[in-house]
Design an enzyme around this catalytic site. Sequence first.
Site, PDB file in Angstrom:
ATOM      1  N   LYS A 130      -7.769   8.074  10.133  1.00 30.31           N
ATOM      2  CA  LYS A 130      -6.934   6.830   9.523  1.00 30.31           C
ATOM      3  C   LYS A 130      -7.529   5.402   9.939  1.00 30.31           C
ATOM      4  O   LYS A 130      -7.725   5.174  11.164  1.00 30.31           O
ATOM      5  CB  LYS A 130      -5.574   7.112  10.003  1.00 30.31           C
ATOM      6  CG  LYS A 130      -4.350   6.115   9.723  1.00 30.31           C
ATOM      7  CD  LYS A 130      -3.033   6.629  10.219  1.00 30.31           C
ATOM      8  CE  LYS A 130      -1.963   5.641   9.572  1.00 30.31           C
ATOM      9  NZ  LYS A 130      -0.777   6.064  10.313  1.00 30.31           N
ATOM     10  N   SER A 205       2.268   6.666   6.427  1.00 33.12           N
ATOM     11  CA  SER A 205       1.230   5.851   6.225  1.00 33.12           C
ATOM     12  C   SER A 205      -0.414   6.449   6.260  1.00 33.12           C
ATOM     13  O   SER A 205      -1.427   5.913   5.959  1.00 33.12           O
ATOM     14  CB  SER A 205       1.268   4.752   7.350  1.00 33.12           C
ATOM     15  OG  SER A 205       1.154   5.181   8.624  1.00 33.12           O
ATOM     16  N   SER A 229       4.851   9.572   9.240  1.00 35.79           N
ATOM     17  CA  SER A 229       3.456   9.124   8.779  1.00 35.79           C
ATOM     18  C   SER A 229       2.479  10.318   9.072  1.00 35.79           C
ATOM     19  O   SER A 229       1.489  10.050   8.321  1.00 35.79           O
ATOM     20  CB  SER A 229       3.160   7.976   9.511  1.00 35.79           C
ATOM     21  OG  SER A 229       3.641   6.850   8.917  1.00 35.79           O
TER      22      SER A 229
END
Length: 538
Positions: A130, A205, A229
């Site tokens: 990420k 996210s 997330s």
Amino acid sequence: MALTLFERLQSWILRTIVRMLNGVLMLTTSHRKSDGSARLPTITNPLLTATAMQLARKIRRKEVTSVEVVQAYIDRIQEVNPIINALVKDRFSAALQEASQVDKLIEEETGGEEVLEDRLPLLGVPFTVKEAFALQGMPNSTGLVSRKDVISPNDAPTVALLKRAGAIPLGVTNCSELCMWLESHNHLYGITRNPYDLGRIAGGSSGGEGSILGAGGSVIGLGSDIGGSIRMPSFFNGIFGHKPTPGIVPNEGQYPPASGQQLGFLCTGPMCRYADDLIPMLKIMGGSNTERLCLSSEVDLKTLRFFSVPHNGGSPLVSPVDPQLVQVQRRVVEHLEAELGVKVQKICIPQLKYSFQIWGAMMSCPGKDGKTPTAFAELMADRGSRVWPLWELFKWMLGLSSHTMAAIGLALVEMFQSSRPSSFILKQRETLQRDLEEILGTDGVLLYPSHPHLAPQHHHPLLTPFNFSYTGIFNILGLPVTQCPLGLSNEGLPLGVQLVAGKMQDRICLATATYLEKAFGGWRDPGKGSVSPSPRAP
């Protein structure tokens, strides 16, 4: 005692804002249609359907080279990423060089396969990260335009641990602006698409991770979770994701850093296409801390106690659970009872109705040092000129803002958020914490919906902004949760369920996920279309 007048006013204001956004969104997107018939290419290279641990074993045994594995994943990313926009910066050349060094190391190793397995359990296996995490030489903007030139000088601790275990990073993946929204969209990298339906969200996210994993462009990845997330993108993209017990995996090295009481709610965890990779990844990422989880201890599912909660009790702020999710959770219950001989108890937990209020109140509370969390508008400014949410909204309407509507909306909501939760909300949290810990103990697993909806269409979460509370509440409670895929819906979208265990009992929900993968099929190639979620006999 009930909600205070101010809290009732807050709820009314939030619902009013959502209704207004609903009208605007319907007017601006009514002409757009999701092309549900569009599909990614089917996976043809068998290397892309092996688990990370299988790949590591094949590489150690010289059945395949690391270069071949890394090249296979590079080829797949180049095939799908122009369609889904998940990987935002690659390091393919460096990855191939590192893979070549791995192959040379294996040729020169004299200690045997066991030595390599013990010292470098992921040797030669590619992974993705990420973009919010520091990966040396890669951008670390978290989708903030003002941070577009920020390059990480070193690795986050979890990235360093994975690399130390022999894994090879391929690049960084998209996320929502400042990691605080359930759709991975920002004005720096654009929008990430769901591999099962390009007109739908990949989640957030950690949506770039979810999308690239679901598309077969990665086998293991690194995500973070403060409100779901890891779990929401894992659910929407049909993969496995685990939010560990807090304090096991280090959170340092990601932007933005947590502050206030948020430090206790943020978790870093693994995202995988295959359940068998969850525990090995968690052991590596947590280092010596994972010894407290006894992950190597065998779990006898027949001795566990199972509970099922089909919905949150009917919060007026949250959508009803999709009937297909209710049905598949019921199938899991029936399968557990039929094949394991256990009795799954259906229970109602009234305090879950206040999940969003509890999450919002605790997220804004001061930390042990008495300092309140950094304001979201301050994070948006990134040490630059102050961001005024109302002015930013006006700029957005004119197409002049560098921020997304979701980020601006969060800053606006924050203006109405009190840093002192009411005694009623604190009481609900306390009761919920006590009751769930008593229910789960050290041998309980709770089945709970991953989200009220299947993967929504792009931007539609703006109409249902509180639905994330189905995942967010477990961050506040500090419980480990594994998101488990359960086949595909009638529309060809992933189904799934959350598996919740007591604190430090991660191995229980992970073992249940591994069992359900075998029963329900786990991840499905999005290029092959819809597959029935009916369970298989063991």
